[in-house]
Motif scaffolding. Structure first.
Motif, PDB file in Angstrom:
ATOM      1  N   VAL A   1      37.135   8.288 -14.533  1.00 41.14           N
ATOM      2  CA  VAL A   1      36.075   8.494 -15.519  1.00 41.14           C
ATOM      3  C   VAL A   1      36.364   7.589 -16.715  1.00 41.14           C
ATOM      4  O   VAL A   1      37.507   7.488 -17.162  1.00 41.14           O
ATOM      5  CB  VAL A   1      36.007   9.966 -15.979  1.00 41.14           C
ATOM      6  N   TYR A   2      35.310   6.936 -17.226  1.00 39.74           N
ATOM      7  CA  TYR A   2      35.504   6.072 -18.389  1.00 39.74           C
ATOM      8  C   TYR A   2      34.402   6.326 -19.410  1.00 39.74           C
ATOM      9  O   TYR A   2      33.213   6.334 -19.084  1.00 39.74           O
ATOM     10  CB  TYR A   2      35.494   4.602 -17.978  1.00 39.74           C
ATOM     11  N   ASN A   3      34.808   6.556 -20.654  1.00 39.15           N
ATOM     12  CA  ASN A   3      33.878   6.687 -21.771  1.00 39.15           C
ATOM     13  C   ASN A   3      33.991   5.459 -22.662  1.00 39.15           C
ATOM     14  O   ASN A   3      35.089   4.924 -22.867  1.00 39.15           O
ATOM     15  CB  ASN A   3      34.185   7.948 -22.577  1.00 39.15           C
ATOM     16  N   GLN A   4      32.891   5.025 -23.217  1.00 41.82           N
ATOM     17  CA  GLN A   4      32.876   3.759 -23.952  1.00 41.82           C
ATOM     18  C   GLN A   4      33.749   3.765 -25.199  1.00 41.82           C
ATOM     19  O   GLN A   4      34.133   2.703 -25.683  1.00 41.82           O
ATOM     20  CB  GLN A   4      31.433   3.398 -24.328  1.00 41.82           C
ATOM     21  N   ASP A   5      34.062   4.933 -25.726  1.00 39.88           N
ATOM     22  CA  ASP A   5      34.910   4.969 -26.918  1.00 39.88           C
ATOM     23  C   ASP A   5      36.393   4.950 -26.575  1.00 39.88           C
ATOM     24  O   ASP A   5      37.244   5.033 -27.462  1.00 39.88           O
ATOM     25  CB  ASP A   5      34.586   6.210 -27.756  1.00 39.88           C
ATOM     26  N   GLU A   6      36.714   4.831 -25.307  1.00 41.59           N
ATOM     27  CA  GLU A   6      38.115   4.823 -24.875  1.00 41.59           C
ATOM     28  C   GLU A   6      38.618   3.388 -24.702  1.00 41.59           C
ATOM     29  O   GLU A   6      37.859   2.488 -24.341  1.00 41.59           O
ATOM     30  CB  GLU A   6      38.280   5.573 -23.550  1.00 41.59           C
ATOM     31  N   LYS A   7      39.898   3.207 -24.950  1.00 38.89           N
ATOM     32  CA  LYS A   7      40.563   1.934 -24.708  1.00 38.89           C
ATOM     33  C   LYS A   7      41.634   2.131 -23.635  1.00 38.89           C
ATOM     34  O   LYS A   7      42.365   3.119 -23.666  1.00 38.89           O
ATOM     35  CB  LYS A   7      41.203   1.405 -25.990  1.00 38.89           C
ATOM     36  N   LEU A   8      41.697   1.171 -22.724  1.00 40.68           N
ATOM     37  CA  LEU A   8      42.660   1.257 -21.624  1.00 40.68           C
ATOM     38  C   LEU A   8      43.765   0.228 -21.823  1.00 40.68           C
ATOM     39  O   LEU A   8      43.498  -0.920 -22.211  1.00 40.68           O
ATOM     40  CB  LEU A   8      41.976   1.030 -20.282  1.00 40.68           C
ATOM     41  N   PHE A   9      44.992   0.644 -21.508  1.00 37.50           N
ATOM     42  CA  PHE A   9      46.157  -0.232 -21.618  1.00 37.50           C
ATOM     43  C   PHE A   9      47.039  -0.061 -20.380  1.00 37.50           C
ATOM     44  O   PHE A   9      47.059   1.006 -19.752  1.00 37.50           O
ATOM     45  CB  PHE A   9      46.998   0.112 -22.858  1.00 37.50           C
ATOM     46  N   PHE A  10      47.777  -1.127 -20.069  1.00 37.01           N
ATOM     47  CA  PHE A  10      48.876  -1.031 -19.113  1.00 37.01           C
ATOM     48  C   PHE A  10      50.177  -0.968 -19.912  1.00 37.01           C
ATOM     49  O   PHE A  10      50.434  -1.845 -20.745  1.00 37.01           O
ATOM     50  CB  PHE A  10      48.913  -2.237 -18.177  1.00 37.01           C
ATOM     51  N   LEU A  11      50.965   0.058 -19.670  1.00 39.09           N
ATOM     52  CA  LEU A  11      52.286   0.142 -20.295  1.00 39.09           C
ATOM     53  C   LEU A  11      53.289  -0.472 -19.325  1.00 39.09           C
ATOM     54  O   LEU A  11      53.494   0.037 -18.217  1.00 39.09           O
ATOM     55  CB  LEU A  11      52.655   1.591 -20.591  1.00 39.09           C
ATOM     56  N   LEU A  12      53.893  -1.585 -19.738  1.00 40.99           N
ATOM     57  CA  LEU A  12      54.796  -2.354 -18.880  1.00 40.99           C
ATOM     58  C   LEU A  12      56.232  -2.179 -19.343  1.00 40.99           C
ATOM     59  O   LEU A  12      56.551  -2.428 -20.506  1.00 40.99           O
ATOM     60  CB  LEU A  12      54.406  -3.837 -18.933  1.00 40.99           C
ATOM     61  N   LYS A  13      57.102  -1.744 -18.406  1.00 43.48           N
ATOM     62  CA  LYS A  13      58.542  -1.649 -18.673  1.00 43.48           C
ATOM     63  C   LYS A  13      59.250  -2.494 -17.633  1.00 43.48           C
ATOM     64  O   LYS A  13      59.265  -2.145 -16.443  1.00 43.48           O
ATOM     65  CB  LYS A  13      58.985  -0.180 -18.583  1.00 43.48           C
ATOM     66  N   ALA A  14      59.814  -3.632 -18.082  1.00 43.74           N
ATOM     67  CA  ALA A  14      60.406  -4.592 -17.155  1.00 43.74           C
ATOM     68  C   ALA A  14      61.780  -5.027 -17.631  1.00 43.74           C
ATOM     69  O   ALA A  14      61.946  -5.420 -18.795  1.00 43.74           O
ATOM     70  CB  ALA A  14      59.503  -5.814 -17.003  1.00 43.74           C
ATOM     71  N   GLY A  15      62.768  -4.978 -16.735  1.00 46.10           N
ATOM     72  CA  GLY A  15      64.112  -5.446 -17.046  1.00 46.10           C
ATOM     73  C   GLY A  15      64.671  -4.787 -18.290  1.00 46.10           C
ATOM     74  O   GLY A  15      64.542  -3.580 -18.504  1.00 46.10           O
ATOM     75  N   LYS A  16      65.287  -5.587 -19.143  1.00 49.91           N
ATOM     76  CA  LYS A  16      65.866  -5.086 -20.390  1.00 49.91           C
ATOM     77  C   LYS A  16      64.925  -5.252 -21.579  1.00 49.91           C
ATOM     78  O   LYS A  16      65.290  -4.930 -22.707  1.00 49.91           O
ATOM     79  CB  LYS A  16      67.188  -5.822 -20.668  1.00 49.91           C
ATOM     80  N   ASP A  17      63.722  -5.736 -21.307  1.00 49.48           N
ATOM     81  CA  ASP A  17      62.769  -5.936 -22.403  1.00 49.48           C
ATOM     82  C   ASP A  17      62.233  -4.595 -22.903  1.00 49.48           C
ATOM     83  O   ASP A  17      62.199  -3.602 -22.175  1.00 49.48           O
ATOM     84  CB  ASP A  17      61.584  -6.799 -21.926  1.00 49.48           C
ATOM     85  N   SER A  18      61.791  -4.580 -24.160  1.00 54.30           N
ATOM     86  CA  SER A  18      61.159  -3.390 -24.717  1.00 54.30           C
ATOM     87  C   SER A  18      59.814  -3.164 -24.020  1.00 54.30           C
ATOM     88  O   SER A  18      59.147  -4.126 -23.610  1.00 54.30           O
ATOM     89  CB  SER A  18      60.940  -3.557 -26.222  1.00 54.30           C
ATOM     90  N   PRO A  19      59.375  -1.916 -23.876  1.00 58.14           N
ATOM     91  CA  PRO A  19      58.073  -1.634 -23.253  1.00 58.14           C
ATOM     92  C   PRO A  19      56.942  -2.347 -23.995  1.00 58.14           C
ATOM     93  O   PRO A  19      56.953  -2.449 -25.221  1.00 58.14           O
ATOM     94  CB  PRO A  19      57.948  -0.117 -23.356  1.00 58.14           C
ATOM     95  N   GLN A  20      55.968  -2.856 -23.230  1.00 50.92           N
ATOM     96  CA  GLN A  20      54.822  -3.552 -23.821  1.00 50.92           C
ATOM     97  C   GLN A  20      53.533  -2.804 -23.481  1.00 50.92           C
ATOM     98  O   GLN A  20      53.358  -2.349 -22.349  1.00 50.92           O
ATOM     99  CB  GLN A  20      54.710  -4.969 -23.276  1.00 50.92           C
ATOM    100  N   LEU A  21      52.625  -2.722 -24.442  1.00 54.51           N
ATOM    101  CA  LEU A  21      51.319  -2.119 -24.229  1.00 54.51           C
ATOM    102  C   LEU A  21      50.316  -3.258 -24.120  1.00 54.51           C
ATOM    103  O   LEU A  21      50.035  -3.955 -25.099  1.00 54.51           O
ATOM    104  CB  LEU A  21      50.984  -1.182 -25.393  1.00 54.51           C
ATOM    105  N   ILE A  22      49.774  -3.450 -22.915  1.00 57.32           N
ATOM    106  CA  ILE A  22      48.921  -4.605 -22.647  1.00 57.32           C
ATOM    107  C   ILE A  22      47.470  -4.144 -22.503  1.00 57.32           C
ATOM    108  O   ILE A  22      47.152  -3.320 -21.632  1.00 57.32           O
ATOM    109  CB  ILE A  22      49.372  -5.310 -21.352  1.00 57.32           C
ATOM    110  N   PRO A  23      46.552  -4.632 -23.361  1.00 58.02           N
ATOM    111  CA  PRO A  23      45.145  -4.208 -23.276  1.00 58.02           C
ATOM    112  C   PRO A  23      44.521  -4.628 -21.948  1.00 58.02           C
ATOM    113  O   PRO A  23      44.761  -5.722 -21.436  1.00 58.02           O
ATOM    114  CB  PRO A  23      44.480  -4.942 -24.444  1.00 58.02           C
ATOM    115  N   ALA A  24      43.700  -3.725 -21.398  1.00 64.46           N
ATOM    116  CA  ALA A  24      42.943  -4.028 -20.176  1.00 64.46           C
ATOM    117  C   ALA A  24      41.500  -4.334 -20.567  1.00 64.46           C
ATOM    118  O   ALA A  24      40.908  -3.653 -21.409  1.00 64.46           O
ATOM    119  CB  ALA A  24      42.998  -2.854 -19.216  1.00 64.46           C
ATOM    120  N   GLU A  25      40.935  -5.366 -19.946  1.00 68.99           N
ATOM    121  CA  GLU A  25      39.577  -5.788 -20.279  1.00 68.99           C
ATOM    122  C   GLU A  25      38.635  -5.482 -19.115  1.00 68.99           C
ATOM    123  O   GLU A  25      39.047  -5.438 -17.951  1.00 68.99           O
ATOM    124  CB  GLU A  25      39.558  -7.285 -20.592  1.00 68.99           C
TER     125      GLU A  25
END
Length: 295
Positions: free
Chosen positions: A93-117
């Motif tokens: 379900v998707y509402n237009q006022d919502e924003k979607l992100f991918f939370l990426l945790k890779a290797g020793k890097d800090s977690p990244q929040l990547i916007p989905a378009e």
């Protein structure tokens, strides 16, 4: 004393009656046991049916509670030991006022929040760039400005082997003995590169055999290249090679190599521990025969 005929008849009848009673009791015992087995079988069947039904119900409830209908990732391009992936997701379900992100945790890097378009409000995408040596864990995050909902997606596993050379570490065997000078060995080792059918694999440029004593590097010896139509190999053969050591010491032998695309390799060949009485025994702890590390 001779029994009267009537007494003998009574005795025989009594014996026959006792025998019949014993047989009847045995038959009754078998019937009870059979009935008990049937009851147990029915009980197990009911338990399995209930467990299976509960599992399906839990699975349906879990599926119903999920935020995602579909998720997939696609390999795009590899460069300098890093790879691009296209992430694609369809939220339930998707509402237009919502924003979607991918939370990426890779290797020793800090977690990244990547916007989905999205272009259609149905499928959301994002591109990520990862090291080919790292495992990446991905979560979906839906933010409506007041609260956040998250769901674990998948893990992308390292794919270094896809681009590196296919190498096999081979100890060839030989002889060794322990004496006053330590271990004296006549032994062979080779590092084999198997050629891929597509013909675009990297080629090994050099290989060196390394000898460690109690985790300290004591010798490095260049290996000689020999090739054939099916595979190429770096090879070395020792004759009466001496490793100064004593009882309790550990020896590890491994090869390091490089290829023409910048990959490096550590290939575990062999290892021993000198035991009491001069026996050359088991490998040191955590040694993995034949393991090839790529970096």
């Amino acid at each position: 004393m001779k029994l009267p005929k009537w007494a003998a008849a009574v005795l025989i009848a009594s014996l026959l009656l006792n025998a019949k009673t014993a047989l009847d009791l045995m038959a009754m015992k078998n019937q009870i046991q059979s009935l008990q087995n049937n009851v147990n079988s029915i009980s197990h069947s009911v338990q399995n049916t209930v467990s299976s039904s509960m599992y399906r119900i839990d699975e349906m409830l879990e599926k119903e509670a999920r935020l995602v209908n579909e998720f997939e990732y696609e390999y795009m391009e590899h460069k300098d030991k890093r790879v691009d992936y296209l992430l694609s997701i369809k939220p339930k379900v998707y509402n237009q006022d919502e924003k979607l992100f991918f939370l990426l945790k890779a290797g020793k890097d800090s977690p990244q929040l990547i916007p989905a378009e999205t272009a259609d409000g149905v499928t959301f995408t994002a591109k990520v760039n990862l090291s080919i040596f790292d495992t990446a864990d991905l979560d979906l995050v839906i933010d409506d400005g007041k609260s956040k909902k998250t769901e674990k997606l998948e893990s992308i596993y390292p794919i270094a082997e896809k681009f590196a050379a296919q190498i096999e570490a081979r100890p060839l065997g030989g002889s060794m003995r322990f004496g006053s000078e330590g271990i004296v060995m006549s032994h062979g080792f080779e590092l084999v590169q198997h050629f891929r059918s597509e013909g675009n694999a990297p080629a090994l440029k050099e290989a060196v055999l390394n000898i460690e004593l109690n985790s300290n590097l004591i010798d490095t010896i260049p290996m000689e290249w020999k090739d054939s139509p099916e595979y190429g190999r770096y090879h070395i053969m020792f004759s009466n090679y001496k490793i100064p050591c004593k009882v309790g010491d550990s020896i590890v032998i491994y090869a390091t190599a490089k290829d023409d695309r910048g990959f490096n390799y550590k290939c575990h060949m062999d290892g021993w521990t000198v035991e009491e009485g001069g026996r050359i025994g088991r490998a040191p702890d955590n040694f993995e025969y034949g393991k090839v590390e790529i970096y």
